[in-house]
Design a protein around this motif. Structure first.
Motif, PDB file in Angstrom:
ATOM      1  N   PRO A 134       0.675  -1.201  -0.168  1.00 27.78           N
ATOM      2  CA  PRO A 134      -0.084   0.022   0.000  1.00 27.78           C
ATOM      3  C   PRO A 134       0.784   1.362  -0.041  1.00 27.78           C
ATOM      4  O   PRO A 134       1.874   1.241   0.492  1.00 27.78           O
ATOM      5  N   ILE A 135       0.253   2.338  -0.509  1.00 24.69           N
ATOM      6  CA  ILE A 135       0.950   3.464  -0.787  1.00 24.69           C
ATOM      7  C   ILE A 135       0.375   4.720  -0.009  1.00 24.69           C
ATOM      8  O   ILE A 135      -0.865   4.890  -0.180  1.00 24.69           O
ATOM      9  N   ASN A 136       0.932   5.307   0.883  1.00 22.78           N
ATOM     10  CA  ASN A 136       0.357   6.440   1.363  1.00 22.78           C
ATOM     11  C   ASN A 136       1.183   7.665   0.880  1.00 22.78           C
ATOM     12  O   ASN A 136       2.355   8.265   0.888  1.00 22.78           O
ATOM     13  N   ASP A 137       0.361   8.377  -0.272  1.00 25.01           N
ATOM     14  CA  ASP A 137       1.130   9.245  -1.008  1.00 25.01           C
ATOM     15  C   ASP A 137       1.625  10.468  -0.487  1.00 25.01           C
ATOM     16  O   ASP A 137       2.772  10.732  -0.631  1.00 25.01           O
ATOM     17  N   THR A 138       1.024  11.043   0.399  1.00 23.73           N
ATOM     18  CA  THR A 138       1.637  12.102   1.147  1.00 23.73           C
ATOM     19  C   THR A 138       1.134  11.921   2.715  1.00 23.73           C
ATOM     20  O   THR A 138      -0.097  12.309   2.829  1.00 23.73           O
ATOM     21  N   SER A 139       2.223  11.831   3.650  1.00 20.66           N
ATOM     22  CA  SER A 139       1.985  11.560   5.023  1.00 20.66           C
ATOM     23  C   SER A 139       1.299  13.012   5.544  1.00 20.66           C
ATOM     24  O   SER A 139       2.167  13.929   5.543  1.00 20.66           O
ATOM     25  N   GLY A 140       0.068  13.101   5.955  1.00 18.24           N
ATOM     26  CA  GLY A 140      -0.125  14.252   6.805  1.00 18.24           C
ATOM     27  C   GLY A 140      -1.114  15.118   5.681  1.00 18.24           C
ATOM     28  O   GLY A 140      -2.402  15.539   5.929  1.00 18.24           O
ATOM     29  N   ASN A 141      -0.528  15.645   4.607  1.00 21.11           N
ATOM     30  CA  ASN A 141      -1.204  16.557   3.670  1.00 21.11           C
ATOM     31  C   ASN A 141      -0.196  16.614   2.449  1.00 21.11           C
ATOM     32  O   ASN A 141       1.036  16.451   2.550  1.00 21.11           O
ATOM     33  N   TYR A 142      -0.668  16.716   1.304  1.00 19.11           N
ATOM     34  CA  TYR A 142      -2.156  16.840   1.039  1.00 19.11           C
ATOM     35  C   TYR A 142      -2.351  15.560   0.122  1.00 19.11           C
ATOM     36  O   TYR A 142      -1.755  15.551  -0.988  1.00 19.11           O
ATOM     37  N   HIS A 143      -3.695  14.861   0.226  1.00 19.13           N
ATOM     38  CA  HIS A 143      -3.600  13.705  -0.396  1.00 19.13           C
ATOM     39  C   HIS A 143      -4.221  13.922  -1.877  1.00 19.13           C
ATOM     40  O   HIS A 143      -5.195  14.563  -1.971  1.00 19.13           O
ATOM     41  N   VAL A 144      -3.458  13.206  -2.786  1.00 24.43           N
ATOM     42  CA  VAL A 144      -4.049  13.251  -4.141  1.00 24.43           C
ATOM     43  C   VAL A 144      -4.795  11.904  -4.767  1.00 24.43           C
ATOM     44  O   VAL A 144      -5.785  11.654  -5.171  1.00 24.43           O
ATOM     45  N   ILE A 145      -4.069  10.857  -4.586  1.00 24.20           N
ATOM     46  CA  ILE A 145      -4.391   9.514  -4.475  1.00 24.20           C
ATOM     47  C   ILE A 145      -3.594   8.791  -3.711  1.00 24.20           C
ATOM     48  O   ILE A 145      -2.384   8.633  -3.778  1.00 24.20           O
ATOM     49  N   THR A 146      -4.336   7.885  -2.772  1.00 20.14           N
ATOM     50  CA  THR A 146      -3.693   7.183  -1.757  1.00 20.14           C
ATOM     51  C   THR A 146      -4.325   5.932  -1.336  1.00 20.14           C
ATOM     52  O   THR A 146      -5.568   5.673  -1.620  1.00 20.14           O
ATOM     53  N   ASP A 147      -3.564   4.889  -0.993  1.00 16.72           N
ATOM     54  CA  ASP A 147      -4.248   3.419  -0.350  1.00 16.72           C
ATOM     55  C   ASP A 147      -4.381   3.675   1.143  1.00 16.72           C
ATOM     56  O   ASP A 147      -5.256   2.928   1.659  1.00 16.72           O
ATOM     57  N   LEU A 148      -3.680   4.586   1.628  1.00 14.19           N
ATOM     58  CA  LEU A 148      -3.773   4.606   3.077  1.00 14.19           C
ATOM     59  C   LEU A 148      -4.200   5.972   3.299  1.00 14.19           C
ATOM     60  O   LEU A 148      -3.714   6.934   2.865  1.00 14.19           O
ATOM     61  N   TRP A 149      -5.063   6.568   4.370  1.00 14.39           N
ATOM     62  CA  TRP A 149      -5.325   7.922   4.625  1.00 14.39           C
ATOM     63  C   TRP A 149      -4.871   8.206   5.800  1.00 14.39           C
ATOM     64  O   TRP A 149      -4.903   7.612   7.047  1.00 14.39           O
ATOM     65  N   THR A 150      -3.923   9.297   5.972  1.00 14.04           N
ATOM     66  CA  THR A 150      -2.946   9.497   7.036  1.00 14.04           C
ATOM     67  C   THR A 150      -3.568  11.240   7.545  1.00 14.04           C
ATOM     68  O   THR A 150      -3.515  11.776   6.776  1.00 14.04           O
ATOM     69  N   VAL A 151      -3.485  11.492   8.877  1.00 13.24           N
ATOM     70  CA  VAL A 151      -3.378  12.865   9.206  1.00 13.24           C
ATOM     71  C   VAL A 151      -2.383  12.975  10.308  1.00 13.24           C
ATOM     72  O   VAL A 151      -1.878  11.945  10.922  1.00 13.24           O
ATOM     73  N   HIS A 152      -2.214  14.351  10.677  1.00 14.63           N
ATOM     74  CA  HIS A 152      -1.012  14.620  11.567  1.00 14.63           C
ATOM     75  C   HIS A 152      -1.866  15.440  12.553  1.00 14.63           C
ATOM     76  O   HIS A 152      -2.564  16.306  12.055  1.00 14.63           O
ATOM     77  N   SER A 153      -1.805  15.162  13.811  1.00 13.35           N
ATOM     78  CA  SER A 153      -2.387  16.195  14.904  1.00 13.35           C
ATOM     79  C   SER A 153      -1.452  16.301  16.180  1.00 13.35           C
ATOM     80  O   SER A 153      -1.169  15.311  16.674  1.00 13.35           O
ATOM     81  N   TYR A 154      -0.707  17.171  16.363  1.00 14.15           N
ATOM     82  CA  TYR A 154       0.030  17.630  17.672  1.00 14.15           C
ATOM     83  C   TYR A 154      -1.085  18.130  18.888  1.00 14.15           C
ATOM     84  O   TYR A 154      -0.518  18.703  19.779  1.00 14.15           O
ATOM     85  N   GLU A 155      -2.454  18.123  18.920  1.00 14.63           N
ATOM     86  CA  GLU A 155      -3.120  18.532  19.678  1.00 14.63           C
ATOM     87  C   GLU A 155      -2.694  17.842  20.964  1.00 14.63           C
ATOM     88  O   GLU A 155      -2.845  16.645  21.303  1.00 14.63           O
ATOM     89  N   GLN A 156      -2.700  18.692  22.118  1.00 14.42           N
ATOM     90  CA  GLN A 156      -2.155  18.220  23.517  1.00 14.42           C
ATOM     91  C   GLN A 156      -3.151  17.816  24.633  1.00 14.42           C
ATOM     92  O   GLN A 156      -2.993  17.316  25.501  1.00 14.42           O
TER      93      GLN A 156
ATOM     94  N   ASP B 252      -7.191  20.173   4.717  1.00 14.11           N
ATOM     95  CA  ASP B 252      -7.815  21.242   4.152  1.00 14.11           C
ATOM     96  C   ASP B 252      -8.604  20.498   2.816  1.00 14.11           C
ATOM     97  O   ASP B 252      -8.177  20.004   1.935  1.00 14.11           O
ATOM     98  N   PRO B 253      -9.754  20.634   2.763  1.00 17.52           N
ATOM     99  CA  PRO B 253     -10.906  19.924   2.034  1.00 17.52           C
ATOM    100  C   PRO B 253     -10.485  20.836   0.516  1.00 17.52           C
ATOM    101  O   PRO B 253     -10.957  20.274  -0.518  1.00 17.52           O
ATOM    102  N   ASN B 254     -10.126  21.880   0.516  1.00 21.76           N
ATOM    103  CA  ASN B 254      -9.927  22.523  -0.510  1.00 21.76           C
ATOM    104  C   ASN B 254      -8.777  22.096  -1.484  1.00 21.76           C
ATOM    105  O   ASN B 254      -8.470  23.139  -2.504  1.00 21.76           O
ATOM    106  N   LYS B 255      -7.712  21.496  -0.795  1.00 24.61           N
ATOM    107  CA  LYS B 255      -6.375  21.390  -1.283  1.00 24.61           C
ATOM    108  C   LYS B 255      -6.236  19.804  -1.419  1.00 24.61           C
ATOM    109  O   LYS B 255      -5.254  19.469  -2.006  1.00 24.61           O
ATOM    110  N   GLU B 256      -7.200  18.960  -1.066  1.00 22.04           N
ATOM    111  CA  GLU B 256      -7.085  17.469  -1.295  1.00 22.04           C
ATOM    112  C   GLU B 256      -8.264  16.612  -1.353  1.00 22.04           C
ATOM    113  O   GLU B 256      -9.317  17.441  -1.213  1.00 22.04           O
TER     114      GLU B 256
END
Length: 612
Positions: free
Chosen positions: A455-477, A497-501
């Motif tokens: 499987p391919i994680n096209d862009t870790s965190g952002n911005y997804h274009v075409i991907t087999d795995l969905w990944t997000v980053h959050s450093y909320e404490q 950002d739904p407007n960029k991915e």
């Protein structure tokens, strides 16, 4: 001309003798454990060098050098203390030199000069003659130097290096674009940073082999590639369980040949039982003489995804990863020794993780070897930061480097996913540049899918274009705010950002960066030391925050795994589970209890699969 395998082994005694006499040679182990030949010469150790700040070395004919005045210890970069240089300002160009001598036992075979990694561009010369070029700071490469050398004669090997991390045309990963390390960027790596070695190879020998485990059909499928093909040539593959042959196949050599090796009583590879089969490949000429032999290994394991679930060996798998950036205080990108690579994995497993996201760096093959041996799941990444994906030259540089990385590492059973990009912040809004960015990411995804099955994680965190795995980053404490982040609102899953991915499409969902809690154990590494959010006041407060954040993630019903930031402090970024020097910061029993937790649904799935 008849050539026999006995000639290949003829130089072993010489090789052993040279290593015994040179116990001080750094990183003496064979650097390519999945494509290993017995006869080779390690070129690590003392070289001479000269910095070329004005890039005038070609005008000064430095490629004809017979030695420079200053010494450097290869394979450590000049910025590192282990190199003996420790020069940390920008180095736009530099030159290396050492004498080489070809063993007389290698007569009749081609001589390959191999580089594990040179950052970034390099040109190789022997006795003033250009042998070849290479672009790419993290991909391995080889040059055939046969016509430039003579058996038993001493030659001058010169390597020219150029490195411009601030150009936007080359990937640099976490190497700082400023003089000082700051934020997420650290000390740079210039020039040779992995092992350099020579080995003799038959003209019609192997160049590579793709070993694919097929668990469902209980077989290995091997696709060998040859340097050249000669009429009547054949190739044989043998699979062993310990010393016992469990499968054998032989075919006429061709560019389309595949060897199928059925395995009875299959032993699977997994973190719980990382069993490895030994694989041996031999090439024979038309007269039946063995002309090349390579030792390898593989694990019988399957990685695939169905809907929103990732599976290992057809069982649901929850990934408990840690972010590993692969920096070392003394060697920077290069581990001081082989034991350090193994120790990093053991430290991670002692903390409760079952794998790592290898972040913004291409790890050397010996790391993957230890991951294979120890049963450690990894996501392979590249040092994508620094390559401006909106620039044509950057794309041209990136594509062959990434292709080479995937081909080099795709036989490792421990690698379960590919991540070519990390946080492509340079993607603008709705514009022509955005279209080029998206097209480039899609092209890399397509290339990767043609090279390998993972499987391919096209862009870790952002911005997804075409991907087999969905990944997000959050450093909320704040655990409560993190829990709210994962609430599905109006049918929309978390994204930057739904407007960029693209929108989430039902893939396996991961938070592949979280935590990063600052804790300084003893003195600060630097005045600009930092971690995410406000540092806890006490260790007890840290344990509580860490467990609550992790429990939030485990409770998310659609979550397939996480990646905690990070394994060790790295220079000024002091948010690791361990200190930068690999000493302990915390009560590791408490840490392990937190990171060993698995969601209840995965526990029940495991029980159900065992019942079946």
């Amino acid at each position: 001309m008849k050539r026999t395998i006995t000639r290949i082994f003829a130089g072993i005694a010489l090789g052993i003798m040279s290593f015994t006499a040179s116990a001080s040679v750094p990183r003496p182990e064979y650097p390519r454990p999945q494509f290993e030949r017995t006869d080779w010469v390690n070129l690590n150790g003392d070289w001479t060098y000269e910095f070329d700040f004005g890039k005038s070395g070609m005008d000064r004919h430095l490629y004809k050098s017979e030695g420079f005045k200053d010494k450097i210890t290869v394979p450590f970069c000049p910025e590192s203390r282990l190199s003996g240089v420790a020069y940390v300002d920008f180095i736009p160009a530099m030159w290396y030199h050492r004498k080489i001598q070809i063993p007389t036992d290698w007569q009749g075979r081609d001589v390959m000069l191999n580089f594990g990694g040179v950052d970034y561009f390099c040109a190789v010369y022997i006795d003033g003659n250009l042998v070849g070029h290479h672009w790419g700071g993290t991909s391995s490469f080889s040059h055939d130097i046969t016509k430039y050398v003579a058996d038993g004669k001493e030659h001058d090997l010169v390597v020219r290096v150029e490195d411009d991390q601030r150009s936007g045309n080359q990937a640099r990963g976490k190497q700082s674009g400023n003089f000082y390390s700051q934020g997420c960027d650290y000390t740079r790596t210039t020039g040779i940073w992995q092992t350099v070695w020579m080995e003799p190879v038959d003209h019609a020998g192997l160049s590579s082999a793709y070993i694919v485990p097929d668990l469902d059909h209980k077989r290995f499928v091997i696709e060998p590639s040859f340097r050249n093909l000669e009429n009547g040539q054949s190739v044989e593959a043998i699979v062993r369980d310990g010393g016992k042959v469990v499968s054998r196949a032989s075919e006429k050599a061709s560019r389309q040949v595949k060897l199928e090796l059925p395995i009875k009583n299959v032993k699977t590879w997994s973190p719980e039982s990382p069993f490895l089969y030994d694989v041996e490949l031999t090439v024979y000429d038309a007269d039946g003489n063995a002309i090349d032999k390579v030792s390898s290994y593989s694990g019988m394991r399957k990685i695939h995804w169905e809907g929103d679930q990732l599976y290992l060996n057809n069982e649901p798998c929850f990934l408990r990863l840690v972010l590993d950036q692969g920096f070392y205080p003394e060697g920077i990108w290069t581990a001081p020794d082989d034991a350090s690579l193994k120790r990093d994995i053991e430290m991670s497993m002692d903390a409760g993780f079952n794998g790592a996201r290898l972040h913004q760096k291409v790890f050397e093959e010996r790391f993957h070897y230890w991951a294979d041996k120890l049963g450690y799941l990894t996501w392979g990444e590249t040092a994508s930061w620094g390559a401006n994906t909106n620039k044509i030259e950057a794309a041209r540089n990136f594509i062959p480097e990434w292709e080479s990385i995937v081909i080099r590492d795709r036989n490792h059973p421990s690698i379960v996913a590919w991540t070519p990009f990390n946080e492509t912040w340079e993607r603008p809004g709705d514009s022509e540049q955005a279209k080029q960015h998206d097209r480039f990411v899609k092209d890399i995804y397509t290339l990767t899918s043609h090279l390998d099955y993972r499987p391919i994680n096209d862009t870790s965190g952002n911005y997804h274009v075409i991907t087999d795995l969905w990944t997000v980053h959050s450093y909320e404490q704040d655990p409560d705010k993190l829990a709210d982040y994962f609430v599905i609102k109006d049918g929309r899953y978390p994204q930057l950002d739904p407007n960029k991915e693209i929108s989430y499409g039902g893939q396996p969902f991961f938070i592949d960066e979280y935590g990063g809690i600052k804790w300084i154990d003893g003195a600060q590494f630097a005045d600009n030391s930092w971690g995410y959010g406000n540092a806890p006041r006490t260790k007890e407060e840290l344990y509580d925050r860490l467990e609550r954040l992790t429990d939030v993630i485990l409770a998310v019903p659609y979550m397939s795994g996480y990646c905690y930031t990070q394994l060790t402090d790295v220079e000024q970024e002091q948010n690791g589970i361990y200190n930068y020097d690999r000493t302990k910061k915390f009560d590791m029993d408490r840490i392990k209890k937190i990171f060993s937790k698995v969601p209840e649904r995965f526990k029940s799935n495991k029980k159900d699969s065992k019942k079946k």
